[in-house]
Design a protein around this motif. Sequence first.
Motif, PDB file in Angstrom:
ATOM      1  N   SER A 207      40.811 -36.301  21.839  1.00  0.00           N
ATOM      2  CA  SER A 207      40.832 -36.666  20.429  1.00  0.00           C
ATOM      3  C   SER A 207      39.603 -37.490  20.108  1.00  0.00           C
TER       4      SER A 207
ATOM      5  N   LEU B 189      43.201 -41.675  11.784  1.00  0.00           N
ATOM      6  CA  LEU B 189      42.392 -40.459  11.774  1.00  0.00           C
ATOM      7  C   LEU B 189      41.442 -40.513  10.590  1.00  0.00           C
TER       8      LEU B 189
ATOM      9  N   GLU C 154      39.231 -35.560  11.257  1.00  0.00           N
ATOM     10  CA  GLU C 154      39.681 -35.762  12.632  1.00  0.00           C
ATOM     11  C   GLU C 154      41.098 -35.237  12.829  1.00  0.00           C
ATOM     12  N   GLY C 155      41.377 -34.887  14.074  1.00  0.00           N
ATOM     13  CA  GLY C 155      42.700 -34.425  14.432  1.00  0.00           C
ATOM     14  C   GLY C 155      43.293 -35.270  15.533  1.00  0.00           C
ATOM     15  N   SER C 156      44.605 -35.191  15.636  1.00  0.00           N
ATOM     16  CA  SER C 156      45.274 -35.867  16.743  1.00  0.00           C
ATOM     17  C   SER C 156      44.959 -35.109  18.021  1.00  0.00           C
TER      18      SER C 156
ATOM     19  N   HIS D  86      50.278 -29.837  15.606  1.00  0.00           N
ATOM     20  CA  HIS D  86      48.971 -30.503  15.714  1.00  0.00           C
ATOM     21  C   HIS D  86      48.645 -31.092  14.349  1.00  0.00           C
TER      22      HIS D  86
ATOM     23  N   THR E 242      46.088 -33.015  11.602  1.00  0.00           N
ATOM     24  CA  THR E 242      44.694 -33.256  11.239  1.00  0.00           C
ATOM     25  C   THR E 242      44.650 -33.955   9.882  1.00  0.00           C
ATOM     26  N   ASN E 243      43.606 -34.727   9.698  1.00  0.00           N
ATOM     27  CA  ASN E 243      43.382 -35.372   8.411  1.00  0.00           C
ATOM     28  C   ASN E 243      42.425 -34.493   7.629  1.00  0.00           C
ATOM     29  N   GLN E 244      42.953 -33.729   6.698  1.00  0.00           N
ATOM     30  CA  GLN E 244      42.141 -32.826   5.898  1.00  0.00           C
ATOM     31  C   GLN E 244      41.763 -33.433   4.554  1.00  0.00           C
TER      32      GLN E 244
END
Length: 158
Positions: free
Chosen positions: A18, A41, A45-47, A94, A96-98
Motif C-alpha cells: 500500500s 488514504l 491511493e488504495g488500501s 479492495h 480506494t480513495n477516488q
Amino acid sequence: MEHIDVDDIDTFPHPMGSTSGGQALSDELGATNVALNRYTLEPGEGSSGGLHTHLDQEEVFYVLSGTVTFQTAEGSVEVSEDEAVRFAPGDYHHGTNQSDDPATVLAIGAPGPQHDWEQIRVPMPCPDCEDVDALGIRFTDDGETALSCPECGRDVEI
C-alpha cells in the motif's frame, strides 16, 4: 484498561505494498481478539493488497472522513463519512480513495490481530490446477510478496 492517543502512534508500511501506511491500534491497546487499524488514504491511493479476501476473518470498515470506494466481486460501493461496510470471510474487496480529498478509515477485523497470511486469497486461477480459481499470498525469505497455489504449491508470477 488500555488508553491511547492515536496521534502518538507511528505509522507502519503495509507489507502488501500500500502507498499509505496505517496505525496498528490493536497492537498499542494490547488487543488479542480483534484487529484495529486506522488508515488515511490520499486521493488516488488504495488500501493494501488489491482485490483480496480473508478466509478466516471478517472485516468492517468505518469511514471517519472522506469517501472510500470498495471494489467487490459484485461491483463497487461508495462508503462515505459515518458509514460502514462489512465483508464476511470469503468476500472479495479492495478500497480506494477516488475522491479529491483524503479519507480516513478505521479497519476492524475479527478474529485478529495476528494475521494468518495463508488464509488470504486473490482472484487469480492457478495455471496448473483446473479447479483452483484463487491464489494464496506468501512472503519470500527476502521479504517479497509471492502468489502460490494452495492446492499444488506452484508459485505464480505477479
